[in-house]
Design a protein around this motif. Structure first.
Motif, PDB file in Angstrom:
ATOM      1  N   HIS A  18       0.845  -1.192   0.000  1.00 30.42           N
ATOM      2  CA  HIS A  18       0.000   0.000   0.000  1.00 30.42           C
ATOM      3  C   HIS A  18       0.879   1.242   0.000  1.00 30.42           C
ATOM      4  CE1 HIS A  18      -3.415   2.600   0.690  1.00 30.42           C
ATOM      5  NE2 HIS A  18      -2.834   3.115   1.759  1.00 30.42           N
ATOM      6  N   GLU A  19       0.813   2.004  -1.081  1.00 29.34           N
ATOM      7  CA  GLU A  19       1.514   3.287  -1.202  1.00 29.34           C
ATOM      8  C   GLU A  19       3.002   3.168  -0.884  1.00 29.34           C
ATOM      9  OE1 GLU A  19      -0.587   6.080   1.208  1.00 29.34           O
ATOM     10  OE2 GLU A  19      -2.334   6.158  -0.137  1.00 29.34           O
ATOM     11  N   GLY A  20       3.638   2.177  -1.489  1.00 33.97           N
ATOM     12  CA  GLY A  20       5.083   2.029  -1.341  1.00 33.97           C
ATOM     13  C   GLY A  20       5.536   1.317  -0.088  1.00 33.97           C
ATOM     14  N   ILE A  21       4.598   0.892   0.741  1.00 34.52           N
ATOM     15  CA  ILE A  21       4.922   0.170   1.970  1.00 34.52           C
ATOM     16  C   ILE A  21       4.301  -1.226   1.896  1.00 34.52           C
ATOM     17  CG2 ILE A  21       4.575   0.067   4.469  1.00 34.52           C
ATOM     18  CD1 ILE A  21       6.528   2.203   3.695  1.00 34.52           C
ATOM     19  N   SER A  22       5.051  -2.226   2.321  1.00 32.72           N
ATOM     20  CA  SER A  22       4.522  -3.589   2.402  1.00 32.72           C
ATOM     21  C   SER A  22       4.256  -3.925   3.861  1.00 32.72           C
ATOM     22  CB  SER A  22       5.518  -4.593   1.815  1.00 32.72           C
ATOM     23  OG  SER A  22       5.662  -4.408   0.426  1.00 32.72           O
ATOM     24  N   ARG A  23       3.039  -4.356   4.143  1.00 35.26           N
ATOM     25  CA  ARG A  23       2.702  -4.755   5.511  1.00 35.26           C
ATOM     26  C   ARG A  23       2.798  -6.274   5.622  1.00 35.26           C
ATOM     27  NH1 ARG A  23      -1.426  -2.094   9.635  1.00 35.26           N
ATOM     28  NH2 ARG A  23       0.370  -0.694   9.529  1.00 35.26           N
ATOM     29  N   CYS A  47      16.424  -8.252  10.315  1.00 34.84           N
ATOM     30  CA  CYS A  47      16.063  -6.871   9.979  1.00 34.84           C
ATOM     31  C   CYS A  47      15.289  -6.253  11.140  1.00 34.84           C
ATOM     32  CB  CYS A  47      15.182  -6.822   8.734  1.00 34.84           C
ATOM     33  SG  CYS A  47      15.884  -7.611   7.294  1.00 34.84           S
ATOM     34  N   CYS A  48      15.729  -5.119  11.608  1.00 33.91           N
ATOM     35  CA  CYS A  48      15.036  -4.437  12.696  1.00 33.91           C
ATOM     36  C   CYS A  48      13.753  -3.808  12.161  1.00 33.91           C
ATOM     37  CB  CYS A  48      15.942  -3.360  13.292  1.00 33.91           C
ATOM     38  SG  CYS A  48      15.170  -2.452  14.646  1.00 33.91           S
ATOM     39  N   LEU A  49      12.609  -4.335  12.612  1.00 33.64           N
ATOM     40  CA  LEU A  49      11.306  -3.834  12.190  1.00 33.64           C
ATOM     41  C   LEU A  49      10.498  -3.408  13.409  1.00 33.64           C
ATOM     42  CD1 LEU A  49      10.329  -6.514   9.498  1.00 33.64           C
ATOM     43  CD2 LEU A  49      11.469  -4.311   9.139  1.00 33.64           C
ATOM     44  N   THR A  50       9.543  -2.516  13.187  1.00 28.62           N
ATOM     45  CA  THR A  50       8.722  -1.974  14.269  1.00 28.62           C
ATOM     46  C   THR A  50       7.345  -2.625  14.271  1.00 28.62           C
ATOM     47  OG1 THR A  50       9.859   0.156  14.130  1.00 28.62           O
ATOM     48  CG2 THR A  50       7.714   0.132  15.228  1.00 28.62           C
ATOM     49  N   VAL A  51       6.898  -3.031  15.446  1.00 29.14           N
ATOM     50  CA  VAL A  51       5.564  -3.610  15.581  1.00 29.14           C
ATOM     51  C   VAL A  51       4.519  -2.525  15.328  1.00 29.14           C
ATOM     52  CG1 VAL A  51       3.912  -4.680  17.171  1.00 29.14           C
ATOM     53  CG2 VAL A  51       6.327  -5.359  17.224  1.00 29.14           C
ATOM     54  N   THR A  52       3.651  -2.742  14.327  1.00 24.67           N
ATOM     55  CA  THR A  52       2.620  -1.752  13.995  1.00 24.67           C
ATOM     56  C   THR A  52       1.226  -2.190  14.425  1.00 24.67           C
ATOM     57  OG1 THR A  52       2.435  -2.710  11.774  1.00 24.67           O
ATOM     58  CG2 THR A  52       3.910  -0.821  12.042  1.00 24.67           C
ATOM     59  N   GLU A  53       1.053  -3.481  14.682  1.00 23.39           N
ATOM     60  CA  GLU A  53      -0.244  -3.981  15.140  1.00 23.39           C
ATOM     61  C   GLU A  53      -0.031  -5.322  15.825  1.00 23.39           C
ATOM     62  OE1 GLU A  53      -4.834  -4.373  13.367  1.00 23.39           O
ATOM     63  OE2 GLU A  53      -3.149  -3.871  12.051  1.00 23.39           O
ATOM     64  N   SER A  64       9.645  -0.908   4.109  1.00 21.15           N
ATOM     65  CA  SER A  64       9.809   0.030   2.995  1.00 21.15           C
ATOM     66  C   SER A  64      10.383  -0.675   1.767  1.00 21.15           C
ATOM     67  CB  SER A  64      10.740   1.172   3.402  1.00 21.15           C
ATOM     68  OG  SER A  64      12.064   0.685   3.572  1.00 21.15           O
ATOM     69  N   ARG A  65      10.287  -0.003   0.627  1.00 21.76           N
ATOM     70  CA  ARG A  65      10.858  -0.550  -0.606  1.00 21.76           C
ATOM     71  C   ARG A  65      12.366  -0.710  -0.491  1.00 21.76           C
ATOM     72  NH1 ARG A  65       7.566   3.047  -5.158  1.00 21.76           N
ATOM     73  NH2 ARG A  65       5.538   2.007  -4.921  1.00 21.76           N
ATOM     74  N   GLY A  74      11.976  -9.294   0.567  1.00 18.05           N
ATOM     75  CA  GLY A  74      11.230  -9.232  -0.682  1.00 18.05           C
ATOM     76  C   GLY A  74      11.024 -10.584  -1.335  1.00 18.05           C
ATOM     77  N   ALA A  75      11.801 -11.587  -0.905  1.00 15.94           N
ATOM     78  CA  ALA A  75      11.675 -12.938  -1.467  1.00 15.94           C
ATOM     79  C   ALA A  75      10.745 -13.822  -0.643  1.00 15.94           C
ATOM     80  CB  ALA A  75      13.056 -13.594  -1.559  1.00 15.94           C
ATOM     81  N   LEU A  76      10.234 -13.285   0.462  1.00 15.45           N
ATOM     82  CA  LEU A  76       9.367 -14.081   1.327  1.00 15.45           C
ATOM     83  C   LEU A  76       7.951 -14.146   0.777  1.00 15.45           C
ATOM     84  CD1 LEU A  76      10.501 -12.811   4.850  1.00 15.45           C
ATOM     85  CD2 LEU A  76      11.260 -14.864   3.633  1.00 15.45           C
TER      86      LEU A  76
END
Length: 203
Positions: A18-23, A47-53, A64-65, A74-76
């Motif tokens: 969605h709008e350049g972001i992959s959830r 990869c350090c990612l932030t919990v959004t939900e 992000s892209r 991106g291969a997952l």
């Protein structure tokens, strides 16, 4: 900051763009037991990612892209298993090594030799990153802190030999990874700091 000691694994439930972001939605773990809150940092395949939900059986992360292009996220695809580690706390034992969760690039699995006491895995890594790797030093691959058994610098790339003990194979995603899979790589941050300091020449 992380240690490279994977706490658990989860599975990709869904990926929506969605709008350049992959959830990414990761399932298969109990948030009450894993104890991560909204806004917390979790290393997903290093990869350090932030919990959004937060859901009953997992979490979502926005990717992000740029992160998709630099890492193997991106291969997952749905049902693919991923390594997970929460950020370390001050005072925790550092059983692995210092890992920032900022992936430097990717390495390719060249061979897997399944032996009775563990697996010998050989990966190839380009010279721009392998110059930070030393024999018996640490390297982070898909979020797993591993020791370099042997290092061979060849003309096209460097070959890094690793030995995976049974516990690592059982508790991480390595048991499912085929030859040719590209691993997320984070090299030793101290060596990068040293290189920066040695070359620093302000105008």
């Amino acid at each position: 900051m992380f240690t490279g000691l994977v706490e658990t694994t989860g599975r990709i439930k869904s990926i929506h763009d969605h709008e350049g972001i992959s959830r990414f939605v990761v399932e298969g773990l109990n948030p009450k037991q894993f104890d991560a809150k909204f806004g917390d940092s979790i290393a997903v395949n290093g990869c350090c990612l932030t919990v959004t939900e937060i859901f009953d059986d997992g979490y979502s992360f926005d990717v992000s892209r740029e992160t998709l292009s630099v890492t193997n996220l991106g291969a997952l695809a749905p049902r693919k298993r991923v390594n997970l580690e929460r950020a370390m706390q001050i005072g925790d034992r550092l059983g692995g090594h210092l890992v920032s969760g900022h992936v430097d690039g990717k390495a390719t699995i060249e061979s897997i030799d399944k032996q009775s006491d563990g697996w010998e895995v050989v990966i190839s890594l380009n010279h721009s990153l392998s110059r930070y790797v030393i024999p018996k030093g640490s390297i982070c691959l898909d979020g797993v802190s591993l020791t370099v058994n042997e290092l061979k610098d060849e003309s096209a790339h460097s070959l890094i030999h690793l030995m995976l003990i049974p516990a690592t194979i059982e508790e991480t995603t390595f048991a499912e990874l085929p030859v040719g899979w590209q691993l997320n790589v984070e090299v030793d941050m101290i060596s990068k700091f040293m290189e920066r300091l040695s070359k620093f020449q302000p105008n």
